[in-house]
Design a protein around this motif. Structure first.
Motif, PDB file in Angstrom:
ATOM      1  N   CYS B   5       0.167  -0.613   0.303  1.00 46.87           N
ATOM      2  CA  CYS B   5      -0.403   0.404  -0.749  1.00 46.87           C
ATOM      3  C   CYS B   5       0.634   1.046  -1.453  1.00 46.87           C
ATOM      4  N   TYR B   7       1.295   3.872  -2.652  1.00 44.92           N
ATOM      5  CA  TYR B   7       1.794   4.969  -2.452  1.00 44.92           C
ATOM      6  C   TYR B   7       2.543   5.137  -1.009  1.00 44.92           C
ATOM      7  N   CYS B   8       1.841   4.471  -0.029  1.00 41.01           N
ATOM      8  CA  CYS B   8       2.249   4.711   1.639  1.00 41.01           C
ATOM      9  C   CYS B   8       3.043   3.328   2.007  1.00 41.01           C
ATOM     10  N   HIS B  57      -7.659   3.305   1.089  1.00 40.87           N
ATOM     11  CA  HIS B  57      -6.826   3.474   2.124  1.00 40.87           C
ATOM     12  C   HIS B  57      -7.154   4.795   2.869  1.00 40.87           C
ATOM     13  N   CYS B  61      -3.600   7.579   2.401  1.00 41.88           N
ATOM     14  CA  CYS B  61      -3.518   8.590   1.023  1.00 41.88           C
ATOM     15  C   CYS B  61      -5.005   8.431   0.339  1.00 41.88           C
TER      16      CYS B  61
HETATM   17 ZN    ZN Z   1      -1.903   4.874   0.663  1.00 46.34          ZN
END
Ligand code: ZN
Lengths: 993, 100, 195
Positions: B5, B7-8, B57, B61
């Motif tokens: 991901c 972001y994560c 996800h 997020c």
């Molecule tokens: Zn994420």
């Protein structure tokens, strides 16, 4: 005499005697013993009965490759069957039973399967039991008759009936380097990787690290190999970036370098400390994996090769050196490679006599000759063992001259007496994890085995796993695989060459002699493999399934390569052309408890509303609705469920009731484009909704079918509170997020689940307004201040509340929302205010009854196959704008007149109706085409009858006609009248009043 | 399987929800072309090899990701925010039944 | 203002539990902040939201995914692209954030009742949390101040590392009791103290 304890030696603690029980008899061993080594030292030679023929079986191996000695471990009434005795560390009080024998291990009735041996050859079950049912006792029906007898006679251990009380846990781990296997290669890889600074995990399935160094006589850098191991392990223990996982089997290699491992935390302990799990299921995400999983020695297939006392040569040496347990005093060695000579020397040094070394090769290396001299005994080259005469244990080997190139025997046989036969048929690297990771094994002609291919980016290999069998090679590989470049520790001994002669089976002419076993655990013989070939099984995968070769709990660790070799021989092909099977997880059996871990017993978390404890104290019968727990009824003593919900529903229609609606899905839709977004996802218009008002909305899927419904409240110009059905809250959220992320990323909208932020109570009934008037401050609740679908903000008992006037029951009703943490306080205040009006709490059953009477739909009717029109919600489909589903909802099939449409039913026989029952046109109870089905049922106090909602073909045109329930499984038949789904107050005057 | 991901970071597949084939673009909402809508709602490529697909996800997020994944090996070729791809101008639109 | 009722109910049992010898491996606390608020930026307005959080809560968020900061009484961290969870022991944070954020830039969502804050601290905090969450808790991967959005089966959770051996967890209120019960179970091995 058979096995015995050597006078000295072994990594056991001879000062610490341990008592354990095997088949009800008490034995003693030492700390450091496995069950296998302790029983061996006690002279026990038969540890189990074989799978099909119930033949007595002893130890073949000393590690996880053991196919024979499977036992059942008892802890109280809890049974764990099929554990290899080689994997059990003894402790005081350990209680173990042998398996697959009746009445006892020595006297086994099932052994007569041997006499009827022909019956049980390969494919016996398929041939005997499959096929059409032609007569009373043929084919499949015959199987049904015989199954219970056969299942009892064939098989492994018996599972217990007592629930497992042990604790299991899961653990997530992350590391830069995972090293699988703690032998010399793995230890050096871990050391080198740790020196590089990364996070390292080293896992080994044994209680102690060291692999073969634990029973090796080599010296490394001038110190005994065992001392070298101890020093290396203590250095790793001191390193902060290394996690050592002994007793841990890495059993699965999955995508993304995710590996699964089972740590046996407490199997070797009598009592676990509080909170400590028995097994820990590790899920390890590794940057890089070093496979240092070693290799398995394999047996040679020859007649009578399964008699107790016949053992793999390296296993015999391991028992003698690591555990001080001699598998025999007069040992015969049978080999096709030099490795067995090292084992022979080790056995000699541990105190046994080597009677003879029988080698299929006509000439051997000087190194082997030197070792043979040190081992003592006769060296018989160009010979093979052709049978093992005797009873329930090995007493001698019948040997005969053998031409290894032709694979034929000649000359005369003679018998060499002995009490143990140590066999080595070469070595097979443990490539299982690499195979799971997707690597295709490749055949190595020199080593006569499958080797892993060149590693991909995710893993690298080291040592015996790569077919590099010497300690020096393992150390060098390990350091390289671990990313190090230090000086190599020097190994002083000359390593044997483990390349074997290509001899897998000794087969007397004419197939005479005893059974020759390939797969010991599943009792598959060399003849079974050839029979399968004669019957046309050419693919390895088919062979495996037909004969069950390699399909037992040991996954054919000792049998795969010999089995393939015999198949190749039968087909006249080379082994690599026959192919090998792909290994799949798990590498070795995994306890189901460990996989379930904390999800043992109650699988789902409970979602509780803020008023949950009140419901329970009030005696509500709680019911699970998805994860939520909701009151079904608040029954009084002596009431049936029906009496309770009818009483509750009548109270709502008569005066007032209160119900917990906190479970409704709630989504905040916020932003400058929130109204435009709602116009696109709902069938109706929301941009025209004034602030402070709510509107009922319906969503379709893209394919035009109904999806979910609920009210949405406009709290400000940019803020909307959407409610969804309890069941669909998560799905609606994902649907909206998908559209926002993918279809309309340009919209300025934020979606947030606020289901849990709000406690909700619905007050419904003619007296509902009076209840609110008695407790709400800061706002009026009269018709002017709070009209139908209006929203006001005020306080109850000092708590801020938001009240919307809307109705699911058809009565004058309000939904009161407050912060969830204040839910109970507001609920209490509402109850207090409701006392003068005899307000009753009502549950899901009454809620359902009230809505069925009104003809409101829920998930039973919005079932994914119904359209808005089917449910009489066509009026909600805006023609002024496109919305999700609008382009597809008018397709011919979705607007046809004969679709299943929502109707009401009234039972004409005054008996309860049942959801799911079909409806037919005839009363004769014959099998008829269904015209529809019942979706929701209740006794309606308003109608005074059992009623239902149903989906019926062309239902709108059938109002006033009769249909018949056809529910043969539940034996419910009877006539119903089809009516409008609006049973009660069709013009809605009560809720507007 | 791990999905990276943006972001994560890389997360286990159990944190994600498969959200379908990404080789399609939602038609113009005002379009009444039945074939176009049929293609969008029902037709899928069933690629053997690198496949564009959406994963949300959902256990992290909650972003939708556009993931290119080999259906033969499960190898993740790339993963980015679906939003980034969705805000770029769209060119291709596939008719019902058409094969690339 | 009325005090919130804890969702943990009878599952909250103060005192020492699990393995009894030695120091408790973890301390479990429900921190009961007065305000838990989500501040979300529309695409392109992230900087404005970070500035608004600074203005309304006095917390300077670092750049980067999952970045965060904690003081004794306040905390803020990223939970998704453009989304931040902002926490204050006192009430009224949502109003302060609303005042600081323009409607065109982002949205403020009050979750003070909707999320339950649970603190896991102590020498074995990482070990216990690793039983429940498949994320890398090592300080090299999950540094001080950072936040993570993850899940334990059906239970979504936001984790915030507020000290080297201290994690604040935010879970849905309705699931808090079940989660707490599982957390206590996982902590039995190392011994735990409920405060
Ligand atoms: Zn994420």
């Amino acid at each position: 005499m058979s096995g015995s304890r050597a006078a000295t030696g072994g990594r056991i603690d001879r000062t610490s005697s341990i008592a354990f029980s095997f088949d009800g008899k008490t034995f003693h061993g030492y700390a450091g013993d496995t069950l296998a080594s302790a029983l061996l030292a006690n002279g026990v030679s038969t540890l189990g009965r074989s799978f099909k023929y119930h033949r007595p079986r002893g130890l073949l191996a000393a590690g996880i490759d053991e196919p024979n000695a499977l036992v059942t471990v008892l802890r109280g009434d809890v049974r764990e069957p099929n554990v290899p005795a080689t994997q059990i560390e003894i402790f005081d009080g350990l209680t173990v039973e042998s398996q697959n024998r009746f009445p006892s291990l020595d006297l086994d009735v099932g052994a007569m399967n041997q006499i009827a041996g022909k019956l049980l050859s390969a494919g016996f079950y398929y041939k005997t039991f499959m096929g059409p049912v032609a007569g009373p006792l043929k084919g499949t029906r015959f199987w049904m008759f015989c199954e219970r007898f056969i299942r009892r006679a064939a098989g492994l251990g018996r599972a217990g009936k007592t629930a497992d009380t042990a604790r299991y846990e899961k653990m997530n781990a992350f590391c830069d380097v995972l090293v699988v296997g703690g032998g010399p290669a793995g230890l050096m890889a871990a050391k080198a990787a740790a020196a590089g600074g990364g996070r390292v995990i080293l896992a080994d399935l044994d209680p102690e690290f060291g692999g073969a160094l634990k029973w090796s006589s080599e010296t490394i850098d001038g110190e005994p190999s065992r001392t070298f191991v101890d020093h290396t392990v203590s250095a790793l223990e001191d390193a902060a970036n290394v996690r050592l996982l002994p007793r841990t089997t890495v059993w699965g290699y999955y995508d993304g370098n995710t590996l699964a491992a089972l740590e046996r935390v407490g199997d070797h302990k009598r009592d676990a400390p509080k909170g400590e799990p028995r097994h820990r299921h590790w899920v390890i995400r590794a940057g890089r994996v070093v496979l240092a999983t070693g290799a398995f020695e394999r047996p040679i297939v020859f007649p009578g090769n399964d008699r107790p006392g016949i053992m793999l040569a390296d296993a015999a040496a391991r028992y003698a050196v690591e555990y001080g347990a001699l598998p025999g005093r007069k040992i015969v060695v049978f080999a096709n490679n030099d490795g067995a000579y090292v084992s022979a020397v080790a056995l000699r040094q541990a105190g046994a006599d080597i009677v003879a070394i029988i080698d299929v090769r006509r000439s051997v290396s000087d190194h082997a000759r030197k070792l043979a001299t040190r081992a003592g005994g006769e060296l018989l080259l160009g010979h093979a063992v052709v049978d093992t005469p005797g009873g329930s244990r090995f007493a001698g080997a019948k040997v005969q001259p053998f031409d290894a190139a032709a694979g034929t025997l000649f000359g005369t046989a003679r018998t060499i007496p002995g009490d143990c036969l140590a066999v080595s048929g070469g070595w097979s690297p443990a490539i299982h994890l690499a195979s799971q990771a997707g690597a295709q094994a490749r055949w190595d002609d020199r080593l006569q085995t499958f080797l892993p291919p060149d590693p991909g980016q995710s893993w690298s290999g080291a040592g015996a796993f790569l077919g590099r069998f010497s300690t020096a090679e393992a150390i060098a590989d390990g350091i390289e695989a671990g990313g190090g470049s230090s000086d190599l520790p020097a190994v002083d001994d000359e390593a044997p060459d483990l390349a074997p002669a290509p001899v897998f089976e000794i087969r007397p002419a004419g197939g005479k002699g005893s059974k020759a076993f390939v797969d010991f655990q599943h009792d598959v013989t060399a003849e079974d493999v050839r029979l399968a070939h004669r019957e046309g099984f050419v693919s390895v995968e088919h062979l495996k399934r037909y004969t069950t070769l390699g399909m037992a709990t040991d996954q054919g660790r000792t049998s795969n390569v010999p089995g393939l070799a015999i198949m190749a021989g039968a087909r006249g092909m080379a082994i690599p052309d026959v192919g090998t099977t792909r290994f799949r997880p798990p590498f070795s059996p995994v306890s189901i408890g460990a996989l379930a871990a904390e999800r043992f017993g109650d699988l789902k978390p409970h979602r509780l509303t803020p008023m949950h404890d009140w419901h329970v104290e009030e005696g509500a019968t709680m019911v699970a609705a998805g994860l939520w727990h909701r009151p079904m009824i608040y029954g009084h003593p002596g009431e049936t469920i029906e009496q309770a919900y009818v009483r509750e529903a009548e109270a709502v229609r008569g005066s007032v009731g209160i119900v917990d609606v906190s479970t409704l899905g709630k989504i905040m839709v916020q932003g400058p484009d929130a109204a435009a977004f709602l116009d696109r996802v709902y069938t109706g218009m929301f941009s025209t909704l004034p602030v402070g008002k709510a509107r009922y909305g319906l969503m379709l899927r893209e394919d035009g079918f109904a999806f979910d419904d609920g009210t949405t409240w406009r709290l400000s110009e940019t803020d909307f509170l959407m409610t969804t059905t309890t069941a669909n809250a998560g799905k609606v959220m994902q649907h909206l997020e998908y559209l926002l992320d993918i279809a309309w990323p340009d919209l300025k909208v934020v979606l947030t689940s606020v289901t849990d932020q709000w406690a909700g109570a619905a007050i419904a009934g003619p007296d509902a307004r009076k209840v609110l008037e008695a407790c709400v401050t800061g706002t009026g609740v009269d018709d002017a201040a709070l009209p139908f679908m209006g929203i006001v903000h005020g306080e109850i008992d000092g708590v801020p509340v938001m009240i919307c006037r809307l109705s699911f029951s058809g009565e004058l009703a309000y939904e009161v929302y407050c912060g969830a943490g204040h839910g109970q306080q507001v609920w209490d205040a509402l109850l207090e205010a409701g006392k003068p009006f005899a307000m009753v709490p009502y549950g899901l059953e009454a809620l359902g009854t009230l809505r069925i009477e009104k003809g409101h739909v829920t998930g039973s009717e919005i079932d994914g196959r119904t359209t808005a029109r089917d449910l009489h919600l066509g009026w909600m489909l805006s023609r002024k704008k496109p919305f999700v589903g609008s382009a597809m909802m008018d397709r011919e099939g979705l607007v046809a007149d004969d679709r299943l449409q929502l109707v009401g039913l009234v039972a004409l026989d005054n008996r309860p109706l049942k959801g799911g029952a079909h409806l037919v046109d005839h009363a004769d109870r014959a099998l008829r085409d269904s015209i529809g089905h019942v979706t929701s049922v209740c006794f309606s106090p308003a109608v005074g009858k059992y009623i239902a909602l149903a989906l019926v073909k062309g239902g709108k045109a059938r109002h006033g006609t009769r249909a018949f329930i056809s529910d043969p499984i539940r034996r419910r038949y009877g006539a119903v009248e089809i009516v409008s789904h609006h049973f009660f107050d069709p013009d809605g005057s009560r809720m507007h009043g | 399987m791990l999905i990276p991901c943006p972001y994560c970071g890389p997360r286990d597949v159990s944190e994600f929800t498969y959200q379908g084939d990404a080789n399609r673009t939602r038609p113009d909402p005002l379009s009444t072309d039945r074939e176009v809508w049929d293609g969008y709602v029902y037709d899928r490529l069933n690629t053997a090899g690198d496949h564009r697909e959406y994963w949300q996800h959902s256990g992290g997020c909650r972003s939708h990701l556009l993931v290119v994944r080999s259906t033969l090996t499960h190898a993740i070729v790339s993963a980015g925010f679906a939003r980034d791809a969705a805000t770029k101008p769209k060119k291709t639109r596939r008719k019902a039944g058409a094969r690339p | 203002m009325a005090e919130q009722v804890s969702p943990l109910g009878p599952a909250w049992m103060p005192g020492r539990h699990g393995r009894a010898d030695g120091e408790a491996g973890v301390v479990l606390t429900e921190t009961r902040p007065g305000s838990i608020v989500q501040a979300a930026a529309f695409p392109g307005s992230e900087k404005a939201i970070i500035a608004a959080i600074k203005k309304a809560a006095g917390l300077s968020l670092p750049d980067g995914a999952g970045g965060g900061i904690a003081t004794d009484t306040k905390a803020a961290f990223g939970i998704a692209p453009g989304r931040f969870l902002v926490v204050d022991q006192s009430e009224g944070l949502a109003d302060r954030l609303r005042a600081a954020i323009k409607p065109a830039e982002g949205a403020v969502t009050d979750l003070s009742h909707g999320r339950t804050a649970i603190r896991v601290s102590g020498p074995h905090a990482e070990w216990v949390l690793a039983k429940l969450f498949a994320i890398d808790l090592d300080p090299t991967a999950f540094p001080l101040g950072a936040g993570r959005a993850t899940q334990h089966h059906d239970i979504q959770a936001h984790l915030h590392r507020t000290a080297p051996a201290c994690f604040d967890l935010y879970v849905f209120r309705s699931l808090a009791r079940s989660f707490w019960t599982m957390l206590c179970h996982a902590a039995e091995e190392v011994g735990y103290d409920v405060r």
